[in-house]
Design a protein around this motif. Structure first.
Motif, PDB file in Angstrom:
ATOM      1  N   TYR A  22       0.830  -1.201   0.000  1.00 53.70           N
ATOM      2  CA  TYR A  22       0.000   0.000   0.000  1.00 53.70           C
ATOM      3  C   TYR A  22       0.868   1.257   0.000  1.00 53.70           C
ATOM      4  CZ  TYR A  22      -3.696   3.288   1.191  1.00 53.70           C
ATOM      5  OH  TYR A  22      -4.564   4.344   1.161  1.00 53.70           O
ATOM      6  N   THR A  57       2.548   1.880  -3.354  1.00 53.98           N
ATOM      7  CA  THR A  57       1.583   2.343  -4.349  1.00 53.98           C
ATOM      8  C   THR A  57       1.303   3.836  -4.201  1.00 53.98           C
ATOM      9  OG1 THR A  57       0.541   0.162  -4.426  1.00 53.98           O
ATOM     10  CG2 THR A  57      -0.762   2.027  -5.228  1.00 53.98           C
ATOM     11  N   HIS A  58       1.331   4.320  -2.969  1.00 51.39           N
ATOM     12  CA  HIS A  58       0.954   5.711  -2.690  1.00 51.39           C
ATOM     13  C   HIS A  58       2.151   6.607  -2.369  1.00 51.39           C
ATOM     14  CE1 HIS A  58      -2.798   3.436  -2.059  1.00 51.39           C
ATOM     15  NE2 HIS A  58      -3.412   4.550  -2.418  1.00 51.39           N
ATOM     16  N   LEU A  71      -0.442   8.880   5.833  1.00 53.90           N
ATOM     17  CA  LEU A  71      -0.349   7.664   5.038  1.00 53.90           C
ATOM     18  C   LEU A  71      -0.371   6.436   5.947  1.00 53.90           C
ATOM     19  CD1 LEU A  71      -0.073   6.306   2.310  1.00 53.90           C
ATOM     20  CD2 LEU A  71       2.400   6.713   2.390  1.00 53.90           C
TER      21      LEU A  71
END
Length: 470
Positions: free
Chosen positions: A15, A18-19, A138
């Motif tokens: 995750y 990806t970000h 995040l």
């Protein structure tokens, strides 16, 4: 036998990767706001920084985000309740203001135009403290993605102040005013660092601080040292004697009652300090010094982290210009600071220092002593379950043992501990080379992502293990 796969670690990392790019872009936008609280001309920028963060936290998913005004710069409060009513409540502290910076200070590039060189993000505030605040945005999203939750595993609150770099003059008042809304089981401070890039550490406490100025008055004006010297008391001599009486021959503070209540290091804590890869010669070079000095019976790390101190910060009196001026000065002064450890009360320190100073002043000398607002020490015991949650979460992120440090300096974390009655934990990923307050401040991007990972694992660990112990 192969090492078992930690599926949550894998999910969180996927995750985050990806970000990652979008996260760095967003952080860059925040770093472009010159939120310098110490410079009045940037007051509007500090306010703009608070507004930007509040909007970003709403976008992250926090249902409550507010900008709290103070008599100085604004703070940001955010809250995201867990769907589990019995979950523990966690308050994350950081700050959005930054130190002054200008390219003529020695920066290679505009300090408020973020630049990535290799794996380093350079900008004022990249490490202190916007980067370390922002990794929680995040982190909580990665936590939700890895657990399938729609709300955090803990009742999550944030308090991001706007005056830390100016000494937090209105912070305690702010915390007291909003104590009910800030109530928490534990406080997580993300305004700290690690030992080094390859030695992840958790800080367990910070020293407190008491400061004073003592002014000694003698003659009503400067007088001739030939006509009056040796026949009236000299305030400059009295200041020198006062300073000489501050420590004994073992470098212990000689103020009666100074060590009352001090929480002594345990054998285990001393062992853990000794495990750190401490290079005293390198440390001395950083200190621009040639020899160590301090309280007998303690190592250098113990002295700067876990022992109280008294230091002379300034001393003066009489003629300071070129050549000579044969006078007995009318006054002299000394500025003292006292770093305090767990168990010490700043009010008690003020009381015993005042009594000690009065004893040192000879007849014929009048003295005035003025104390600045104090900061209390804070310490979280090694065995505290919330601290162990931080250690486990960081261990999952770094995949290696996590060691322990303390911080020799002082900060507003102690106000949160005292007003809210909650233990304080420290979660930071900055390293000494990041150059806080210096030109070309930077943050290691990979370490920033490890901060994101740690936060992603921490909330679930706290919820599970706090429930078992409360």
């Amino acid at each position: 036998m192969s090492k078992p796969v930690d599926n949550a670690v894998s999910t969180v990392r996927t995750y985050i990767e990806t970000h990652r790019a979008a996260f760095l872009d967003d952080l860059g936008r925040w770093l472009r706001i010159p939120s310098v609280s110490a410079q009045p001309e940037h007051a509007a920028d500090v306010a703009r920084s608070a507004d930007w963060l509040a909007a970003e936290l709403l976008r992250t998913g926090f249902p409550t985000c507010e900008v709290w005004p103070t008599a100085g710069a604004p703070a940001v409060f955010a809250s995201w309740p867990s769907e589990d009513p019995d979950a523990p409540t966690v308050l994350v502290y950081g700050h959005h203001d930054v130190q002054p910076a200008a390219i003529e200070d020695g920066w290679d590039t505009d300090p408020f135009e973020p630049v990535i060189r290799g794996n380093r993000l350079h900008a004022r505030g990249a490490a202190d403290d916007k980067g370390q605040v922002f990794f929680h945005t995040l982190g909580v999203r990665a936590h939700l993605a890895a657990t399938g939750r729609t709300t955090p595993a803990v009742h999550l609150k944030l308090l991001i102040e706007g005056e830390e770099e100016s000494g937090s003059p209105h912070f305690r008042e702010l915390v007291e005013k909003h104590a009910e809304r800030l109530a928490a089981d534990v406080v997580v401070v993300s305004d700290t660092g690690m030992w080094s890039e390859d030695t992840p550490t958790v800080c367990t406490g910070m020293r407190g601080l008491a400061e004073c100025e003592i002014v000694l008055h003698g003659p009503g004006q400067d007088i001739h040292s030939g006509s009056f010297g040796g026949a009236v008391p000299n305030p400059a001599t009295a200041v020198a004697r006062l300073v000489a009486a501050l420590h004994d021959e073992h470098a212990r503070v000689a103020v009666p009652g100074f060590y009352d209540g001090v929480t002594e290091l345990t054998d285990r804590e001393r062992e853990l300090f000794a495990e750190l890869p401490f290079d005293e010669e390198r440390w001395l070079r950083t200190a621009r010094s040639t020899a160590t000095h301090g309280e007998a019976g303690h190592t250098t790390l113990e002295r700067v982290w876990a022992r109280p101190t008294a230091e002379v910060n300034g001393i003066g009196g009489g003629y300071q210009g070129a050549g000579s001026k044969t006078i007995i000065p009318s006054s002299a002064l000394v500025k003292l600071s006292f770093r305090l450890v767990a168990g010490q009360d700043p009010d008690h320190i003020e009381k015993v220092v005042r009594a000690w100073a009065a004893e040192q002043v000879p007849d014929g000398i009048r003295h005035e002593i003025t104390f600045s607002p104090s900061t209390r020490p804070c310490l979280t015991p090694l065995e505290h379950p919330a601290l162990q949650s931080v250690v486990r979460a960081m261990g999952r992120a770094f995949e290696q043992p996590v060691r322990y440090t303390r911080e020799g300096g002082s900060g507003p974390a102690a106000d949160l501990q005292e007003v809210l009655g909650a233990p304080v934990l420290f979660l930071g990923i900055s390293v000494p080379s990041d150059g806080w307050h210096a030109p070309n401040e930077k943050v290691e991007i990979d370490l920033l992502m490890k901060g994101v990972e740690t936060a992603a694992h921490l909330w679930g660990d706290l919820a599970e293990n706090w429930r078992e112990t409360n």
